[in-house]
Design a protein around this motif. Structure first.
Motif, PDB file in Angstrom:
ATOM      1  N   ALA A  17       0.827  -1.223   0.000  1.00 29.63           N
ATOM      2  CA  ALA A  17       0.000   0.000   0.000  1.00 29.63           C
ATOM      3  C   ALA A  17       0.855   1.263   0.000  1.00 29.63           C
ATOM      4  N   GLY A  18       2.168   1.102  -0.039  1.00 32.63           N
ATOM      5  CA  GLY A  18       3.058   2.266  -0.088  1.00 32.63           C
ATOM      6  C   GLY A  18       3.303   2.682  -1.532  1.00 32.63           C
ATOM      7  N   PHE A  19       4.280   3.564  -1.711  1.00 28.54           N
ATOM      8  CA  PHE A  19       4.561   4.140  -3.035  1.00 28.54           C
ATOM      9  C   PHE A  19       4.969   3.072  -4.056  1.00 28.54           C
ATOM     10  N   ILE A  20       6.089   2.390  -3.827  1.00 29.09           N
ATOM     11  CA  ILE A  20       6.594   1.466  -4.859  1.00 29.09           C
ATOM     12  C   ILE A  20       5.743   0.204  -4.912  1.00 29.09           C
ATOM     13  N   GLY A  21       5.349  -0.310  -3.734  1.00 31.55           N
ATOM     14  CA  GLY A  21       4.541  -1.538  -3.690  1.00 31.55           C
ATOM     15  C   GLY A  21       3.241  -1.372  -4.468  1.00 31.55           C
ATOM     16  N   VAL A  40      -0.185  -7.562   1.771  1.00 32.88           N
ATOM     17  CA  VAL A  40      -0.174  -7.590   3.241  1.00 32.88           C
ATOM     18  C   VAL A  40       0.501  -6.312   3.736  1.00 32.88           C
ATOM     19  N   ASP A  41      -0.269  -5.448   4.359  1.00 31.14           N
ATOM     20  CA  ASP A  41       0.291  -4.146   4.756  1.00 31.14           C
ATOM     21  C   ASP A  41      -0.288  -3.742   6.100  1.00 31.14           C
ATOM     22  N   LYS A  42       0.550  -3.137   6.926  1.00 30.83           N
ATOM     23  CA  LYS A  42       0.099  -2.685   8.245  1.00 30.83           C
ATOM     24  C   LYS A  42      -0.690  -1.382   8.145  1.00 30.83           C
ATOM     25  N   LEU A  43      -0.521  -0.670   7.033  1.00 30.96           N
ATOM     26  CA  LEU A  43      -1.082   0.675   6.851  1.00 30.96           C
ATOM     27  C   LEU A  43      -0.564   1.616   7.939  1.00 30.96           C
ATOM     28  N   THR A  44       0.719   1.870   7.880  1.00 33.98           N
ATOM     29  CA  THR A  44       1.308   2.919   8.710  1.00 33.98           C
ATOM     30  C   THR A  44       0.939   4.245   8.049  1.00 33.98           C
ATOM     31  N   TYR A  45       1.508   5.342   8.526  1.00 38.40           N
ATOM     32  CA  TYR A  45       1.233   6.650   7.908  1.00 38.40           C
ATOM     33  C   TYR A  45       1.527   6.617   6.401  1.00 38.40           C
ATOM     34  N   ALA A  66      -1.968  -6.456   8.038  1.00 38.41           N
ATOM     35  CA  ALA A  66      -1.154  -7.184   9.024  1.00 38.41           C
ATOM     36  C   ALA A  66       0.224  -6.538   9.132  1.00 38.41           C
ATOM     37  N   ASP A  67       0.825  -6.773  10.297  1.00 40.35           N
ATOM     38  CA  ASP A  67       2.164  -6.258  10.592  1.00 40.35           C
ATOM     39  C   ASP A  67       3.180  -7.368  10.292  1.00 40.35           C
ATOM     40  N   ILE A  68       4.199  -7.069   9.505  1.00 43.44           N
ATOM     41  CA  ILE A  68       5.180  -8.133   9.186  1.00 43.44           C
ATOM     42  C   ILE A  68       5.956  -8.596  10.415  1.00 43.44           C
ATOM     43  N   CYS A  69       5.884  -7.846  11.519  1.00 39.48           N
ATOM     44  CA  CYS A  69       6.574  -8.288  12.743  1.00 39.48           C
ATOM     45  C   CYS A  69       5.736  -9.289  13.545  1.00 39.48           C
ATOM     46  N   GLU A  92      10.020   0.952   7.038  1.00 39.46           N
ATOM     47  CA  GLU A  92      10.069   2.387   7.308  1.00 39.46           C
ATOM     48  C   GLU A  92      11.124   2.911   6.345  1.00 39.46           C
ATOM     49  N   THR A  93      10.813   4.009   5.616  1.00 42.06           N
ATOM     50  CA  THR A  93      11.665   4.352   4.468  1.00 42.06           C
ATOM     51  C   THR A  93      12.247   5.763   4.463  1.00 42.06           C
ATOM     52  N   HIS A  94      11.836   6.620   5.392  1.00 40.15           N
ATOM     53  CA  HIS A  94      12.295   8.005   5.266  1.00 40.15           C
ATOM     54  C   HIS A  94      13.512   8.274   6.154  1.00 40.15           C
ATOM     55  N   ILE A 131      13.185  -6.162  -1.282  1.00 35.37           N
ATOM     56  CA  ILE A 131      13.369  -4.897  -2.003  1.00 35.37           C
ATOM     57  C   ILE A 131      14.256  -3.995  -1.149  1.00 35.37           C
ATOM     58  N   SER A 132      15.506  -3.874  -1.569  1.00 35.30           N
ATOM     59  CA  SER A 132      16.449  -3.078  -0.795  1.00 35.30           C
ATOM     60  C   SER A 132      16.858  -1.823  -1.570  1.00 35.30           C
ATOM     61  N   THR A 133      17.928  -1.204  -1.137  1.00 37.84           N
ATOM     62  CA  THR A 133      18.247   0.146  -1.600  1.00 37.84           C
ATOM     63  C   THR A 133      19.745   0.327  -1.834  1.00 37.84           C
ATOM     64  N   PRO A 157      20.556   5.527  10.181  1.00 38.95           N
ATOM     65  CA  PRO A 157      19.873   4.391  10.814  1.00 38.95           C
ATOM     66  C   PRO A 157      18.986   3.635   9.809  1.00 38.95           C
ATOM     67  N   TYR A 158      18.335   4.363   8.891  1.00 37.37           N
ATOM     68  CA  TYR A 158      17.537   3.695   7.846  1.00 37.37           C
ATOM     69  C   TYR A 158      18.423   2.750   7.034  1.00 37.37           C
ATOM     70  N   ALA A 159      19.539   3.279   6.530  1.00 41.50           N
ATOM     71  CA  ALA A 159      20.412   2.475   5.673  1.00 41.50           C
ATOM     72  C   ALA A 159      20.987   1.285   6.448  1.00 41.50           C
ATOM     73  N   SER A 161      19.562  -0.291   8.910  1.00 41.96           N
ATOM     74  CA  SER A 161      18.510  -1.305   9.094  1.00 41.96           C
ATOM     75  C   SER A 161      18.278  -2.081   7.797  1.00 41.96           C
ATOM     76  N   LYS A 162      18.360  -1.405   6.665  1.00 39.48           N
ATOM     77  CA  LYS A 162      18.178  -2.111   5.385  1.00 39.48           C
ATOM     78  C   LYS A 162      19.378  -3.042   5.124  1.00 39.48           C
ATOM     79  N   THR A 163      20.559  -2.612   5.533  1.00 36.96           N
ATOM     80  CA  THR A 163      21.747  -3.462   5.354  1.00 36.96           C
ATOM     81  C   THR A 163      21.612  -4.733   6.199  1.00 36.96           C
ATOM     82  N   ASN A 187      17.072   6.007  -6.205  1.00 36.81           N
ATOM     83  CA  ASN A 187      15.900   6.834  -5.841  1.00 36.81           C
ATOM     84  C   ASN A 187      14.791   6.744  -6.887  1.00 36.81           C
ATOM     85  N   ASN A 188      13.600   6.389  -6.429  1.00 40.94           N
ATOM     86  CA  ASN A 188      12.436   6.284  -7.301  1.00 40.94           C
ATOM     87  C   ASN A 188      11.645   7.584  -7.309  1.00 40.94           C
ATOM     88  N   TYR A 189      10.981   7.860  -8.450  1.00 38.38           N
ATOM     89  CA  TYR A 189      10.017   8.948  -8.497  1.00 38.38           C
ATOM     90  C   TYR A 189       8.821   8.474  -9.315  1.00 38.38           C
TER      91      TYR A 189
END
Ligand code: NAD
Ligand code: DAU
Length: 347
Positions: A17-21, A40-45, A66-69, A92-94, A131-133, A157-159, A161-163, A187-189
């Motif tokens: 339900a996010g941008f890329i998904g 399957v999405d938790k629907l965060t902000y 659902a929450d993936i955790c 979490e992506t920002h 899907i990583s970065t 911290p984002y990077a 966590s993805k690593t 970076n996607n647009y």
């Protein structure tokens, strides 16, 4: 994947339900008549069902909140749905948010990935795509590009966590044989991007005649790719990617933030005085650039959308879809979901 041409593939898409998904789900259901998707999405902000409007009546698509955790819930979903592959966009992506709330990033991005990998292991799912970065590689100087063999040197911290999540995919492949594949994109647009990321943030500010805040000296470089090109590459990874491998995905469009800002100012007919320089982001990576030769060679896929054209269309999309981003900025879409969800008697 099922059949040599990928006939009849069923996906569990986490974070759809996010941008890329959401762009990926719309792309893949458009391109592949006989594929099915359970989102399957938790629907965060950042998750918004309005991004998938129109798919509710498509019987190839299903949404589960659902929450993936939540390990028991994820196991229940995967054992009921029996997908051919799990594709994990959920995160979490920002980067700026990760600086103020790193713990949330570790929970979702690291523990959530571990739950999905454990589920894939227990239920013997045939493919797991993470899907990583490109941010896992850290920052480049003026020369060179990131290849799949570049050292992992995350700076936010984002990077980080993805690593960590990428390394879990590797470990679950080596130790348990989980057929995991990692993609690392730049970076996607495009449409439906949450207006906290630079391009939609600046478009929506400029539309309201507000100045746009450029961090530091504005000379940081990102490699921009249209989200549809990312989706096509993920489809190729699902079909032809090899378990245990990493694939870089890039747009081949390196731009400084000042260049991006000037392109947006010009597309929206605004003067350069609308650009203001503000204090830099801590740990701000200077330059990203992707070497995607392996992906082109082994998967036969390459970006197609010319950057200036894609950016112009993106600006037009936000101007024509003001109701979408106004609801997102006000948080209205979250209330809408809660009302709908309760009315339908779902849990
Ligand atoms: P996004 O922030 O727009 O969407 C993230 C989605 O994940 C949302 O729908 C959210 O509700 C969901 N989510 C968050 N926590 C969850 C949880 N615990 N359980 C279930 N769902 C949860 O992100 P995006 O920009 O679409 O990025 C998607 C993926 O692609 C991320 O993994 C990101 O790291 C990666 N990526 C993004 C970019 C980019 O430029 N945006 C580039 C490369 C890689
Ligand atoms: O490279 C891929 C990554 O791209 C993804 O993994 C991340 O999920 C995604 O958020 C994105 O990270 P960035 O930090 O590159 O994106 P962001 O849009 O936040 O910032 C892009 C550049 O613009 C960066 O150099 C910081 C700068 N910026 C950003 C904002 C929000 C500004 O100058 N001003 C701003 O207000």
């Amino acid at each position: 994947m099922k059949g040599s041409e990928g006939n009849g593939v069923k996906l569990v898409v986490a974070g759809g339900a996010g941008f890329i998904g959401s762009n990926f789900i719309r792309y893949v259901l458009g391109a592949r008549e006989d594929w099915r998707v359970v989102n399957v999405d938790k629907l965060t902000y950042a998750g918004n069902l309005a991004n998938l409007k129109g798919l509710e009546s498509d019987d190839r698509y299903r949404f589960i909140r659902a929450d993936i955790c939540d390990a028991p819930r994820i196991e229940e979903i995967v054992s009921t749905e029996r997908p051919d592959a799990i594709v994990n966009f959920a995160a979490e992506t920002h980067v700026d948010r990760s600086i103020s709330d790193p713990a949330l990033f570790l929970r979702t991005n690291v523990l959530g990935t571990q739950v999905l990998l454990e589920t894939a292991r227990k239920l013997e799912v045939a493919r797991y795509v993470q899907i990583s970065t490109d941010e896992v590689y850290g920052s480049l100087g003026k020369e060179g590009k990131f290849s799949e063999g570049s050292p992992l040197r995350p700076n936010s911290p984002y990077a980080a966590s993805k690593t960590a999540a990428d390394l879990l995919v590797r470990a679950w492949f080596k130790t348990y044989g989980v057929p995991g594949i990692v993609t690392r994109c730049s970076n996607n647009y495009g449409p439906f991007q949450f207006p906290e990321k630079i391009i939609p943030f600046f478009i929506t500010l400029l539309h309201e005649d507000k100045q746009v805040p450029v961090y530091g000296d504005g000379m940081n470089v990102r490699d921009w790719i249209h989200v549809d090109d990312h989706s096509r590459a993920i489809e190729a990874v699902i079909l032809r990617g090899q378990p245990g491998e990493v694939y870089n995905i890039g747009g081949g469009n390196e731009r400084t933030n000042i260049e991006i800002t000037k392109l947006l100012l010009s597309a929206m007919g605004k003067p350069e005085s609308m650009m203001k320089f503000v204090p830099d982001r801590p740990g701000h990576d200077r330059r990203y650039a992707i070497d995607d030769a392996k992906t082109r060679r082994e998967l036969g896929v390459a970006p197609r959308v010319p950057f200036e054209e894609g950016l112009r269309e993106t600006v037009r999309w936000y101007l024509e879809n003001e109701a979408w981003w106004r609801a997102v900025k006000s948080g209205e879409y979250l209330k809408f979901f809660d009302l709908w969800y309760t009315r339908e008697g779902r849990t």
